[in-house]
Design a protein around this motif. Structure first.
Motif, PDB file in Angstrom:
ATOM      1  N   GLU A 137       1.069  -1.123  -0.153  1.00  0.00           N
ATOM      2  CA  GLU A 137      -0.035   0.028  -0.086  1.00  0.00           C
ATOM      3  C   GLU A 137       0.936   1.092  -0.035  1.00  0.00           C
ATOM      4  N   GLY A 138       0.398   2.375  -0.498  1.00  0.00           N
ATOM      5  CA  GLY A 138       1.194   3.661  -0.517  1.00  0.00           C
ATOM      6  C   GLY A 138       1.000   4.244   0.776  1.00  0.00           C
ATOM      7  N   VAL A 139       2.088   4.830   1.098  1.00  0.00           N
ATOM      8  CA  VAL A 139       2.440   5.466   2.376  1.00  0.00           C
ATOM      9  C   VAL A 139       2.523   6.900   2.208  1.00  0.00           C
ATOM     10  N   TRP A 140       1.900   7.659   2.881  1.00  0.00           N
ATOM     11  CA  TRP A 140       1.990   9.363   2.823  1.00  0.00           C
ATOM     12  C   TRP A 140       2.461   9.986   3.909  1.00  0.00           C
ATOM     13  N   GLY A 141       3.003  11.082   3.841  1.00  0.00           N
ATOM     14  CA  GLY A 141       3.852  12.012   4.871  1.00  0.00           C
ATOM     15  C   GLY A 141       5.066  12.387   4.734  1.00  0.00           C
ATOM     16  N   ARG A 142       5.258  12.587   3.331  1.00  0.00           N
ATOM     17  CA  ARG A 142       6.520  13.278   3.051  1.00  0.00           C
ATOM     18  C   ARG A 142       6.823  14.497   3.549  1.00  0.00           C
ATOM     19  N   CYS A 143       5.571  15.274   3.807  1.00  0.00           N
ATOM     20  CA  CYS A 143       5.643  16.880   4.025  1.00  0.00           C
ATOM     21  C   CYS A 143       5.061  17.047   5.199  1.00  0.00           C
TER      22      CYS A 143
END
Length: 342
Positions: free
Chosen positions: A107-113
């Motif tokens: 699954e995709g993981v977000w939170g780079r920003c």
């Protein structure tokens, strides 16, 4: 990569980044900013830092004054949560927040920003972990351009490495006494927590270390140390900063310095460090035995001499841990040598 349609954003990529993930991350950041804004606007009217100069505050018992510092510190941190969450929200809506694909689930993981983790900050039970939850972008900058450059190749970072890095951050904020006091104190704040961690691992059984009461005590202690120092960050001028710290008799600072001094004078190894040392000794003996053309056993891992040398996982990790360390992040010192965040 996003601007040039490269990497996971490349139209020819085998796996495209779903746009829905960015919108979910953006909405979550927006709600975080909204809650932080309401909290600050509601609380700051009463619980602002100038409360520390009122007769009411000085008439309260010591424990009330300590808790008041915590409430004030938490209130002012929500200003930063609001700003960082709003910035995170805008970048996520622009499609820039995708971080990676999860290796296990796919699954995709977000939170780079994402620049802060509010709940993890407020309920952190060890200051050694705070660097990973608060203003992480600035932390990465300081690590790469100050901390690592102060650590000679093949050497371990020292307390002075951390102190200088924090002082650079203080000067970066401004030439006010309060900034210098806060960031100099934060070096002690980070370093003393490593001593607590080592004591906990060396002397406390696992069930006691995971006890809820012990966890709550550590959360209270961590917040108290942070918010005590934060009063200098808020007041800025020397006279007011000293008065704020003196209102609680400098107790949090004395506590942190005492722990750090005791940890320096009487160092202890936690269970993991002891195991690493034993594994390293076994590895050296096993290597000597292998060189002589014999067989050796270490912790159930067989070492066979000859053209094929088979090392068990335990010995591999010991050899790696025994090698000279390279300069790393704040966590190299904050977590202590050979330690991992748990």
């Amino acid at each position: 990569m996003w601007v040039n349609s490269e990497g996971p954003w490349d139209p020819r990529a085998p796996k495209r980044v779903p746009w829905t993930g960015d919108y979910k991350a953006a909405m979550k950041a927006y709600l975080t900013a909204l809650v932080a804004m309401v909290f600050y606007l509601t609380m700051e009217k009463t619980w602002n830092f100038k409360l520390l100069a009122t007769p009411w505050y000085h008439s309260q018992p010591l424990i009330v004054r300590l808790v008041t510092m915590q409430v004030i510190g938490t209130t002012y941190r929500t200003r930063y949560y609001f700003a960082w969450a709003l910035g995170h929200c805008s970048l996520a809506f622009a499609g820039l927040d995708f971080l990676k694909w999860d290796e296990k689930t796919g699954e995709g993981v977000w939170g780079r920003c994402k620049n802060a983790h509010p709940l993890k900050c407020e309920f952190c039970d060890s200051s050694r972990l705070l660097a990973g939850y608060w203003n992480t972008s600035t932390g990465v900058f300081l690590r790469r351009y100050v901390y690592e450059r102060l650590t000679p190749p093949g050497r371990k970072p020292t307390f002075m490495t951390l102190m200088v890095t924090q002082l650079v951050s203080g000067v970066w904020h401004g030439l006010y006494p309060g900034y210098i006091m806060f960031f100099a104190g934060s070096a002690i704040f980070f370093a003393h927590s490593t001593v607590i961690y080592n004591w906990e691992k060396a002397f406390m059984p696992p069930w006691a270390a995971k006890n809820t009461v012990w966890w709550a005590m550590k959360v209270f202690s961590t917040k108290q140390g942070l918010d005590f120092l934060a009063m200098a960050f808020l007041w800025l001028t020397w006279k007011e900063c000293v008065a704020a710290w003196a209102s609680v008799y400098y107790l949090p600072l004395f506590y942190m310095v005492t722990v750090l001094v005791l940890g320096t004078l009487f160092p202890v190894k936690n269970r993991k460090q002891k195991a690493d040392g034993e594994d390293a000794s076994s590895s050296a003996a096993a290597a000597a035995a292998a060189a002589a053309g014999t067989k050796a056993h270490a912790y159930g891992n067989e070492v066979v001499a000859g053209d094929h040398l088979h090392l068990g996982e335990g010995i591999k990790s010991a050899l790696v841990d025994g090698a000279a360390s390279k300069p790393g992040s704040f966590q190299d010192l904050v977590n202590g040598p050979g330690l991992k965040q748990e």
